[in-house]
Design an enzyme around this catalytic site. Structure first.
Site, PDB file in Angstrom:
ATOM      1  N   SER A  21       0.831  -1.204   0.000  1.00 43.90           N
ATOM      2  CA  SER A  21       0.000   0.000   0.000  1.00 43.90           C
ATOM      3  C   SER A  21       0.868   1.258   0.000  1.00 43.90           C
ATOM      4  CB  SER A  21      -0.882  -0.018   1.246  1.00 43.90           C
ATOM      5  OG  SER A  21      -1.590   1.188   1.345  1.00 43.90           O
ATOM      6  N   LYS A  45      -3.888   2.084  -1.919  1.00 39.68           N
ATOM      7  CA  LYS A  45      -3.509   3.208  -1.057  1.00 39.68           C
ATOM      8  C   LYS A  45      -4.428   3.304   0.166  1.00 39.68           C
ATOM      9  CE  LYS A  45      -1.668   6.916   0.511  1.00 39.68           C
ATOM     10  NZ  LYS A  45      -0.431   6.746   1.317  1.00 39.68           N
ATOM     11  N   ASN A  69       9.295   8.878   3.720  1.00 38.12           N
ATOM     12  CA  ASN A  69       8.097   9.549   3.203  1.00 38.12           C
ATOM     13  C   ASN A  69       7.265  10.072   4.360  1.00 38.12           C
ATOM     14  OD1 ASN A  69       5.123   8.422   3.408  1.00 38.12           O
ATOM     15  ND2 ASN A  69       6.475   6.635   3.521  1.00 38.12           N
ATOM     16  N   GLY A  72       1.170  11.369   4.470  1.00 37.74           N
ATOM     17  CA  GLY A  72       0.021  11.796   5.271  1.00 37.74           C
ATOM     18  C   GLY A  72      -1.311  11.295   4.747  1.00 37.74           C
ATOM     19  N   ASN A 100      -6.561  -1.366   1.872  1.00 35.56           N
ATOM     20  CA  ASN A 100      -5.856  -0.793   3.025  1.00 35.56           C
ATOM     21  C   ASN A 100      -6.713   0.326   3.614  1.00 35.56           C
ATOM     22  OD1 ASN A 100      -3.879   1.149   4.411  1.00 35.56           O
ATOM     23  ND2 ASN A 100      -2.608  -0.656   4.073  1.00 35.56           N
ATOM     24  N   CYS A 131       0.559   3.864  10.351  1.00 39.14           N
ATOM     25  CA  CYS A 131       1.052   5.025   9.594  1.00 39.14           C
ATOM     26  C   CYS A 131       1.726   6.004  10.554  1.00 39.14           C
ATOM     27  CB  CYS A 131      -0.079   5.717   8.835  1.00 39.14           C
ATOM     28  SG  CYS A 131       0.503   7.227   8.030  1.00 39.14           S
ATOM     29  N   THR A 194       6.778   1.420   7.935  1.00 42.48           N
ATOM     30  CA  THR A 194       8.063   2.136   7.943  1.00 42.48           C
ATOM     31  C   THR A 194       8.555   2.465   9.355  1.00 42.48           C
ATOM     32  OG1 THR A 194       6.788   4.163   7.687  1.00 42.48           O
ATOM     33  CG2 THR A 194       7.687   3.173   5.679  1.00 42.48           C
ATOM     34  N   GLY A 245      11.679  -3.550   2.677  1.00 43.08           N
ATOM     35  CA  GLY A 245      12.933  -3.595   1.926  1.00 43.08           C
ATOM     36  C   GLY A 245      13.068  -4.754   0.958  1.00 43.08           C
ATOM     37  N   GLY A 266       7.429  -2.806  -1.503  1.00 41.10           N
ATOM     38  CA  GLY A 266       7.025  -1.401  -1.433  1.00 41.10           C
ATOM     39  C   GLY A 266       7.944  -0.464  -2.184  1.00 41.10           C
TER      40      GLY A 266
HETATM   41  C1  SIN Z   1       1.417   7.888   4.283  1.00 42.50           C
HETATM   42  O1  SIN Z   1       0.472   8.101   3.511  1.00 42.50           O
HETATM   43  O2  SIN Z   1       1.847   8.775   5.044  1.00 42.50           O
HETATM   44  C2  SIN Z   1       2.081   6.548   4.320  1.00 42.50           C
HETATM   45  C3  SIN Z   1       1.166   5.502   4.805  1.00 42.50           C
HETATM   46  C4  SIN Z   1       1.749   4.624   5.850  1.00 42.50           C
HETATM   47  O3  SIN Z   1       2.940   4.700   6.172  1.00 42.50           O
HETATM   48  O4  SIN Z   1       1.022   3.801   6.408  1.00 42.50           O
END
Ligand code: SIN
Length: 303
Positions: A21, A45, A69, A72, A100, A131, A194, A245, A266
């Protein structure tokens, strides 16, 4: 002839490779490059109850062997996804997709998951409690065992499709969160999202990312993700979708040996839009090289 198929919860996947996602949108741009029906599935997404513009820019920072990243959760909202995005997606993707879902309260998670679960294209719900780029939502649910349990239980009660909880490596103990999700009724877990990180620009002496911190991903995190999948496999009985990764067929095999039933890719998609296609094409050769006839048989074999 090797067998790349795996059973993941209710789904029989032709292969375990699933774009993660946030790196694959809703598949449309990739479908213009290759036939994305060769994927096991893909996770779209992170979708919220209402549309989101996302965080102010800059949202991306370069790193050695990876990136940060802070998007948001930019997305068009559940209404648009159900009435416009998914009907269009059915024209170019004919398998079940992974939805997701993100939220800022248990009620929001439940409502978004319930609505997406009613769509015919959705095979599994991936509930993103990980997130790191939003306040009061996302990761705050995934770093607290009680919250993780509550959101899992509430979503499970509201939907009929399998529920997979997406976990954060930023929790004090990811195994305890995985167990809380299993106790709450989760059908699967996916990990890792992440790792919270940051960069500072040497010229301006200010953080590169507008929101200061963001989620670090890419090949540099692979050993950490692998270790966490290995540990969670020792903790829960539900299937694991491993990620973090992964960028080669060999990485997919390694993740499965650690305990993953399927594997998400990803950041590699952002560097090379053909990454998943190439990994799938390389899998049979890598399997033969390492003496693997059937991928389903190697899940957790390193234990
Ligand atoms: C994001 O849209 O900030 C990333 C989504 C995530 O890390 O779950």
């Amino acid at each position: 002839m090797v067998d790349t198929s795996v059973r993941f919860s209710d789904l029989l996947l032709d292969n375990p490779v699933v774009p993660a996602s946030g790196t694959f949108g809703y598949g449309k741009e990739y479908a213009e490059l290759y036939d994305i029906n060769l994927l096991g599935s893909f996770s779209f997404k992170g979708t919220t109850l209402t549309p989101r513009f996302g965080n102010p820019t800059p949202r991306i920072a370069d790193c050695t062997s990876g990136m940060i990243n802070s998007v948001g959760l930019q997305n068009p909202g559940v209404e648009e996804v159900l009435h416009s995005v998914l009907p269009e997606m059915r024209g170019y993707f004919h398998k079940k997709v992974i939805a997701n879902v993100c939220g800022f309260s248990i009620e929001e998670y439940v409502e978004t998951a319930r609505r997406l679960s009613e769509d015919e294209s959705v095979g599994i719900l991936e509930i993103n409690i990980s997130c790191p780029n939003v306040q009061h939502g996302g990761m705050s649910f995934g770093t607290d065992e009680k919250m993780a349990y509550e959101v899992t239980r509430a979503v499970k009660r509201a939907v009929k499709k399998p529920v997979m909880m997406k976990l954060t490596p930023n929790a004090p103990d990811i195994c305890r969160i995985a167990k809380a999700c299993e106790d709450g009724g989760a059908d699967a877990v996916s990990l890792i999202n992440t790792l919270l990180g940051m960069r500072i620009d040497l010229k301006s002496k200010r953080p590169v990312i507008h929101n200061i911190k963001g989620g670090f991903s890419g090949p540099a995190v692979f050993p950490i993700a692998l270790r966490m999948v290995y540990d969670v496999y020792n903790t829960v009985r539900i299937p694991i979708m491993g990620m973090g990764g992964v960028s080669s067929a060999e990485d997919v095999i390694e993740m499965m040996l650690a305990g993953a039933t399927a594997v998400q890719v990803g950041t590699a998609n952002l560097k090379n839009p053909y990454a998943c296609k190439e990994i799938i094409e390389n899998l049979p050769k890598a399997m033969s090289f390492y003496g693997v006839d059937r991928l389903q048989n190697i899940i957790g074999e390193a234990h």
